[in-house]
Scaffold this active site. Structure first.
Site, PDB file in Angstrom:
ATOM      1  N   GLU A 149      -0.918 -10.840   2.922  1.00  0.00           N
ATOM      2  CA  GLU A 149      -0.721 -10.031   4.133  1.00  0.00           C
ATOM      3  C   GLU A 149      -1.088 -10.839   5.375  1.00  0.00           C
ATOM      4  O   GLU A 149      -0.382 -10.803   6.391  1.00  0.00           O
ATOM      5  CB  GLU A 149      -1.565  -8.757   4.061  1.00  0.00           C
ATOM      6  CG  GLU A 149      -1.067  -7.794   2.995  1.00  0.00           C
ATOM      7  CD  GLU A 149      -1.968  -6.601   2.757  1.00  0.00           C
ATOM      8  OE1 GLU A 149      -1.490  -5.622   2.178  1.00  0.00           O
ATOM      9  OE2 GLU A 149      -3.159  -6.638   3.128  1.00  0.00           O
ATOM     10  N   GLY A 155      -7.736  -3.169   0.960  1.00  0.00           N
ATOM     11  CA  GLY A 155      -8.088  -2.126  -0.014  1.00  0.00           C
ATOM     12  C   GLY A 155      -7.241  -2.239  -1.274  1.00  0.00           C
ATOM     13  O   GLY A 155      -7.704  -1.966  -2.379  1.00  0.00           O
ATOM     14  N   GLY A 157       0.179  -1.546   6.499  1.00  0.00           N
ATOM     15  CA  GLY A 157      -0.842  -0.520   6.681  1.00  0.00           C
ATOM     16  C   GLY A 157      -2.196  -1.148   6.967  1.00  0.00           C
ATOM     17  O   GLY A 157      -2.302  -2.364   7.190  1.00  0.00           O
ATOM     18  N   GLY A 206       0.820  -1.217   0.000  1.00  0.00           N
ATOM     19  CA  GLY A 206       0.000   0.000   0.000  1.00  0.00           C
ATOM     20  C   GLY A 206       0.844   1.253   0.000  1.00  0.00           C
ATOM     21  O   GLY A 206       2.084   1.199   0.019  1.00  0.00           O
ATOM     22  N   SER A 207       0.177   2.405  -0.011  1.00  0.00           N
ATOM     23  CA  SER A 207       0.911   3.670  -0.114  1.00  0.00           C
ATOM     24  C   SER A 207       1.700   3.974   1.160  1.00  0.00           C
ATOM     25  O   SER A 207       2.792   4.555   1.097  1.00  0.00           O
ATOM     26  CB  SER A 207      -0.060   4.814  -0.442  1.00  0.00           C
ATOM     27  OG  SER A 207      -1.076   4.895   0.533  1.00  0.00           O
ATOM     28  N   THR A 208       1.185   3.585   2.315  1.00  0.00           N
ATOM     29  CA  THR A 208       1.917   3.825   3.567  1.00  0.00           C
ATOM     30  C   THR A 208       3.153   2.924   3.613  1.00  0.00           C
ATOM     31  O   THR A 208       4.255   3.369   3.978  1.00  0.00           O
ATOM     32  CB  THR A 208       1.004   3.557   4.788  1.00  0.00           C
ATOM     33  OG1 THR A 208      -0.295   4.091   4.529  1.00  0.00           O
ATOM     34  CG2 THR A 208       1.569   4.180   6.051  1.00  0.00           C
TER      35      THR A 208
HETATM   36  C1  5RP Z   1      -3.530  -3.608   0.966  1.00  0.00           C
HETATM   37  C2  5RP Z   1      -3.830  -3.124   2.332  1.00  0.00           C
HETATM   38  C3  5RP Z   1      -3.289  -1.796   2.712  1.00  0.00           C
HETATM   39  O1  5RP Z   1      -2.530  -1.924   3.862  1.00  0.00           O
HETATM   40  C4  5RP Z   1      -4.445  -0.864   2.973  1.00  0.00           C
HETATM   41  O2  5RP Z   1      -5.282  -0.825   1.831  1.00  0.00           O
HETATM   42  C5  5RP Z   1      -3.964   0.551   3.317  1.00  0.00           C
HETATM   43  O3  5RP Z   1      -3.424   1.153   2.187  1.00  0.00           O
HETATM   44  P1  5RP Z   1      -2.770   2.581   2.207  1.00  0.00           P
HETATM   45  O4  5RP Z   1      -1.523   2.490   3.017  1.00  0.00           O
HETATM   46  O5  5RP Z   1      -2.517   2.879   0.758  1.00  0.00           O
HETATM   47  O6  5RP Z   1      -3.765   3.556   2.816  1.00  0.00           O
HETATM   48  O7  5RP Z   1      -4.453  -3.770   3.129  1.00  0.00           O
HETATM   49  O8  5RP Z   1      -4.160  -4.834   0.694  1.00  0.00           O
END
Ligand code: 5RP
Length: 221
Positions: free
Chosen positions: A106, A99, A85, A32-34
């Site tokens: 994960e 998401g 994240g 994810g972006s984080t």
């Molecule tokens: C991906 C995930 C991510 O951790 C989650 O969607 C959060 O994403 P972001 O850091 O972009 O807000 O579960 O499957």
């Protein structure tokens, strides 16, 4: 600073704070972006770690671009640390994830890790999980059947059309759930035939949550 820009700054802040948890060895890395920010920070101390176990093709690519060795979970045994994240967390550090569609790998890496450090911006902390549509990874032939079963549980499943997971499966995003009992719902959805993984991480919650905020990073345990 715009809202999206400050949210990204908060993600970055949480990602940087997670570096304090890295003790060397092999680090489990989410998606994810984080986490992308975390990977960029991890690269600054790459000489202190042996490599990473990745939860997605996207994270593997970013790790490799930084010259961080990506290792097979089967060859490294239990990991001491997993950093990932979340889409939502409650105060008990039970999460909604997926998401980005990487929930299955994960959940595997989280399960195989002693310590799960979750990194997020403060908007992800909620009192009750479920406003974020709950991702469920499903075997393709079971899509309609699983959707009917999820509707019986009170949700409104929506097929994430055009998206295929790294495992070749589909995602149903379940809207309209108020998840009062995350562990029970995680088990119930896991038990539906054709479900690969549900994005509730309650049976194995995070151990530490680092939230980026205007006042600086805050740790919840
Ligand atoms: C991906 C995930 C991510 O951790 C989650 O969607 C959060 O994403 P972001 O850091 O972009 O807000 O579960 O499957």
């Amino acid at each position: 600073m715009g809202a999206a820009q400050s949210q990204d700054e908060f993600k970055k802040q949480a990602a940087e704070a997670a570096l304090n948890h890295v003790q060397g060895g092999v680090v489990g890395v989410g998606t994810g972006s984080t986490v992308n920010h975390f990977i960029d920070y991890l690269a600054t101390i790459k000489g202190r770690i042996d490599g990473a176990v990745s939860s997605s093709e996207a994270s593997s690519k970013r790790l490799e671009q930084h010259g961080i060795p990506v290792l097979d979970l089967n060859s490294v045994g239990t990991l001491s640390l997993y950093v990932d994240g979340a889409d939502e967390s409650n105060q008990s550090l039970q999460l909604i994830k997926g998401g980005g569609g990487a929930l299955t790998r994960e959940k595997i890496v989280a399960a195989a890790s002693e310590r799960f450090v979750c990194i997020a911006d403060e908007s992800k902390l909620v009192s009750v999980l479920g406003r974020f549509p709950l991702p469920v990874e499903v075997i393709p032939m079971a899509r309609s059947y699983v959707a009917r079963e999820l509707a019986k549980l009170g949700g409104n499943p929506v097929w994430r059309e055009g998206f295929t997971t790294d495992n070749g499966n589909l995602i149903l995003d379940v809207h309209g759930l108020e998840i009062a009992e995350p562990m029970a719902l995680e088990q119930d959805i896991n038990n539906i035939a054709g479900v690969v993984t549900v994005g509730i991480f309650a049976l194995r919650p995070a151990d530490v949550l680092i939230l980026g905020a205007a006042s600086g990073p805050r740790t919840v345990t």
